[in-house]
Design an enzyme around this catalytic site. Structure first.
Site, PDB file in Angstrom:
ATOM      1  N   ASP A  41      28.812  42.720  40.821  1.00  0.00           N
ATOM      2  CA  ASP A  41      30.470  42.109  41.222  1.00  0.00           C
ATOM      3  C   ASP A  41      30.231  41.771  42.787  1.00  0.00           C
ATOM      4  O   ASP A  41      29.396  42.085  43.451  1.00  0.00           O
ATOM      5  CB  ASP A  41      31.158  43.078  40.855  1.00  0.00           C
ATOM      6  CG  ASP A  41      32.474  42.790  41.140  1.00  0.00           C
ATOM      7  OD1 ASP A  41      32.878  41.599  40.729  1.00  0.00           O
ATOM      8  OD2 ASP A  41      33.461  43.749  41.393  1.00  0.00           O
ATOM      9  N   SER A  42      31.414  41.206  43.104  1.00  0.00           N
ATOM     10  CA  SER A  42      31.813  41.079  44.578  1.00  0.00           C
ATOM     11  C   SER A  42      32.203  42.609  45.239  1.00  0.00           C
ATOM     12  O   SER A  42      31.929  42.553  46.717  1.00  0.00           O
ATOM     13  CB  SER A  42      32.829  40.070  44.679  1.00  0.00           C
ATOM     14  OG  SER A  42      33.954  40.722  44.283  1.00  0.00           O
TER      15      SER A  42
ATOM     16  N   GLY B 228      36.947  35.054  44.662  1.00  0.00           N
ATOM     17  CA  GLY B 228      37.757  34.291  43.588  1.00  0.00           C
ATOM     18  C   GLY B 228      38.530  33.220  44.376  1.00  0.00           C
ATOM     19  O   GLY B 228      39.374  32.504  43.666  1.00  0.00           O
TER      20      GLY B 228
ATOM     21  N   CYS C  63      31.541  40.314  36.766  1.00  0.00           N
ATOM     22  CA  CYS C  63      32.506  39.574  37.623  1.00  0.00           C
ATOM     23  C   CYS C  63      32.818  38.123  36.743  1.00  0.00           C
ATOM     24  O   CYS C  63      32.022  37.627  36.262  1.00  0.00           O
ATOM     25  CB  CYS C  63      31.518  39.210  38.728  1.00  0.00           C
ATOM     26  SG  CYS C  63      32.667  37.844  39.813  1.00  0.00           S
ATOM     27  N   ASN C  64      33.960  38.026  36.592  1.00  0.00           N
ATOM     28  CA  ASN C  64      34.622  36.957  35.824  1.00  0.00           C
ATOM     29  C   ASN C  64      34.432  35.965  36.662  1.00  0.00           C
ATOM     30  O   ASN C  64      34.039  34.839  35.814  1.00  0.00           O
ATOM     31  CB  ASN C  64      36.200  37.268  35.557  1.00  0.00           C
ATOM     32  CG  ASN C  64      36.339  38.407  34.440  1.00  0.00           C
ATOM     33  OD1 ASN C  64      36.577  38.160  33.196  1.00  0.00           O
ATOM     34  ND2 ASN C  64      36.517  39.519  34.885  1.00  0.00           N
ATOM     35  N   THR C  65      34.364  35.854  37.904  1.00  0.00           N
ATOM     36  CA  THR C  65      34.477  34.519  38.713  1.00  0.00           C
ATOM     37  C   THR C  65      33.135  34.079  38.452  1.00  0.00           C
ATOM     38  O   THR C  65      32.730  32.753  38.219  1.00  0.00           O
ATOM     39  CB  THR C  65      34.822  34.874  40.039  1.00  0.00           C
ATOM     40  OG1 THR C  65      36.108  35.782  40.221  1.00  0.00           O
ATOM     41  CG2 THR C  65      35.159  33.660  40.992  1.00  0.00           C
TER      42      THR C  65
ATOM     43  N   GLU D 298      40.293  46.344  47.279  1.00  0.00           N
ATOM     44  CA  GLU D 298      39.285  46.602  48.140  1.00  0.00           C
ATOM     45  C   GLU D 298      39.621  47.290  49.500  1.00  0.00           C
ATOM     46  O   GLU D 298      38.917  47.925  49.985  1.00  0.00           O
ATOM     47  CB  GLU D 298      38.421  45.328  48.601  1.00  0.00           C
ATOM     48  CG  GLU D 298      37.590  44.694  47.342  1.00  0.00           C
ATOM     49  CD  GLU D 298      36.409  45.456  47.071  1.00  0.00           C
ATOM     50  OE1 GLU D 298      35.870  46.177  47.850  1.00  0.00           O
ATOM     51  OE2 GLU D 298      35.977  45.161  45.666  1.00  0.00           O
TER      52      GLU D 298
ATOM     53  N   CYS E  40      39.687  39.859  35.506  1.00  0.00           N
ATOM     54  CA  CYS E  40      39.035  39.918  36.679  1.00  0.00           C
ATOM     55  C   CYS E  40      38.601  41.667  36.498  1.00  0.00           C
ATOM     56  O   CYS E  40      39.425  42.338  36.278  1.00  0.00           O
ATOM     57  CB  CYS E  40      39.876  40.084  37.770  1.00  0.00           C
ATOM     58  SG  CYS E  40      39.024  40.463  39.502  1.00  0.00           S
TER      59      CYS E  40
ATOM     60  N   HIS F 204      38.136  43.892  38.725  1.00  0.00           N
ATOM     61  CA  HIS F 204      38.766  44.669  39.512  1.00  0.00           C
ATOM     62  C   HIS F 204      39.992  45.131  38.865  1.00  0.00           C
ATOM     63  O   HIS F 204      40.532  46.364  39.276  1.00  0.00           O
ATOM     64  CB  HIS F 204      39.395  43.772  40.964  1.00  0.00           C
ATOM     65  CG  HIS F 204      38.182  43.866  41.858  1.00  0.00           C
ATOM     66  ND1 HIS F 204      37.229  42.881  41.860  1.00  0.00           N
ATOM     67  CD2 HIS F 204      37.974  44.472  43.054  1.00  0.00           C
ATOM     68  CE1 HIS F 204      36.483  42.963  42.784  1.00  0.00           C
ATOM     69  NE2 HIS F 204      36.895  43.946  43.707  1.00  0.00           N
TER      70      HIS F 204
HETATM   71  N1  DGL Z   1      35.637  41.107  40.308  1.00  0.00           N
HETATM   72  C1  DGL Z   1      35.418  39.833  40.359  1.00  0.00           C
HETATM   73  C2  DGL Z   1      35.887  39.160  39.060  1.00  0.00           C
HETATM   74  O1  DGL Z   1      36.144  39.485  38.085  1.00  0.00           O
HETATM   75  C3  DGL Z   1      35.557  39.298  41.568  1.00  0.00           C
HETATM   76  C4  DGL Z   1      36.920  39.296  42.506  1.00  0.00           C
HETATM   77  C5  DGL Z   1      36.451  38.734  43.655  1.00  0.00           C
HETATM   78  O2  DGL Z   1      35.895  38.683  44.341  1.00  0.00           O
HETATM   79  O3  DGL Z   1      37.320  37.738  43.848  1.00  0.00           O
HETATM   80  O4  DGL Z   1      36.397  37.912  39.088  1.00  0.00           O
END
Ligand code: DGL
Length: 280
Positions: free
Chosen positions: A23-24, A56, A86-88, A163, A195, A197
């Protein structure tokens, strides 16, 4: 893709093949928690690209590049499977990279969308701007159930707030209400964490989202899909899990401090620099 690797990328590898989760930042910990629950025998290599969080609001090209860099490195670490926690990345890179690697790669969107379509008819999706703009959830939910109604809201402030460990601040509740009220106005019956997070926000969202609204956490479903895939491929682990290896591209101390609230034990975190990282 191996040509982008450089020798300084070696983190000592062990005998046991791990599942690579990335993930990020701390979002992927929601997937890690599910691995601990559903796949207690599996060992994990966790990577958080914290030098480049958030993903994102980046372009598709950047997300694809970062995803390839991470996967190149994970292949070098000999993971047996990669989960894009990570969804992105799942929305913008999975389809492209899936055929580029000789490795099972799972993303969160399809399992999450199917779970949402099973549970609801009026579905709200909260996600990063990049995920919302991709319409990946919209298409996947509609494919699973063409009669489902879907509304999406981009929540660009959530990842930086999480974060920076600002969950307890009144501002976080305020902005959460602002993002989610338009979905409540549509009388949604289901809310998807688009997301990884966002499940960290659950205690805050519970304060104002009616209890009739079901929350969908795709982390649960991607790990269930991973379990099936491991069995199908005959690569599931039957021995005791090794402790999770945590690697980040940013400050390891900062990650450890933040992550500890969602983990059973204080994590030991190492840092790497991926070959083409330019922090911006
Ligand atoms: N947690 C990630 C997601 O599911 C990345 C979120 C991000 O870094 O903006 O999209």
């Amino acid at each position: 893709m191996q040509d982008r690797l450089t020798p300084n990328q070696h983190i000592q590898s062990d005998e046991v093949a791990r599942i690579g989760v990335f993930d990020s930042g701390v979002g992927g910990l929601t997937v890690l928690q599910e691995i601990y629950r559903q796949l207690p025998h599996e060992s994990v290599l966790y990577f958080g690209d914290t030098a480049r969080v958030p993903y994102g609001n980046r372009s598709a090209a950047e997300i694809l590049k970062f995803t390839r860099e991470t996967l190149d490195w994970m292949v070098q670490q000999r993971v047996k499977m990669a989960i894009m926690a990570c969804n992105t990345s799942s929305a913008l890179a999975l389809e492209t990279v899936r055929d580029e690697y000789d490795l099972p790669i799972l993303g969160v969107i399809l399992p999450g969308a199917r779970a949402a379509a099973r549970q609801g008819r009026r579905i709200g999706v909260i996600a990063t701007p990049a995920t919302v703009n991709s319409n990946a959830y919209l298409h996947a939910i509609r494919e699973a159930n063409p009669t489902a109604q879907v509304w999406q809201v981009a929540c660009p402030e959530f990842v930086p707030l999480i974060e920076n460990n600002r969950l307890e601040e009144p501002y976080t509740l305020e902005i959460a209400k602002e993002y989610i009220q338009p979905l409540l106005d549509r009388s949604i019956d289901t809310l998807v964490y688009g997301c990884t997070h966002y499940p960290h926000l659950e205690p805050i969202l519970r304060k104002f989202v009616p209890s009739t609204v079901k929350f969908v956490n795709p982390a649960i479903d991607v790990v269930a899909a991973a379990a099936k895939e491991l069995n199908l491929l005959g690569i599931q682990s039957h021995s005791n899990a090794l402790s999770t290896k945590f690697i980040v591209s940013g400050d390891p101390q900062q990650f450890a401090q933040l992550a500890t609230q969602w983990l059973p034990t204080q994590p030991l975190v190492e840092q790497i620099t991926l070959p083409t990282v330019t922090v911006s």
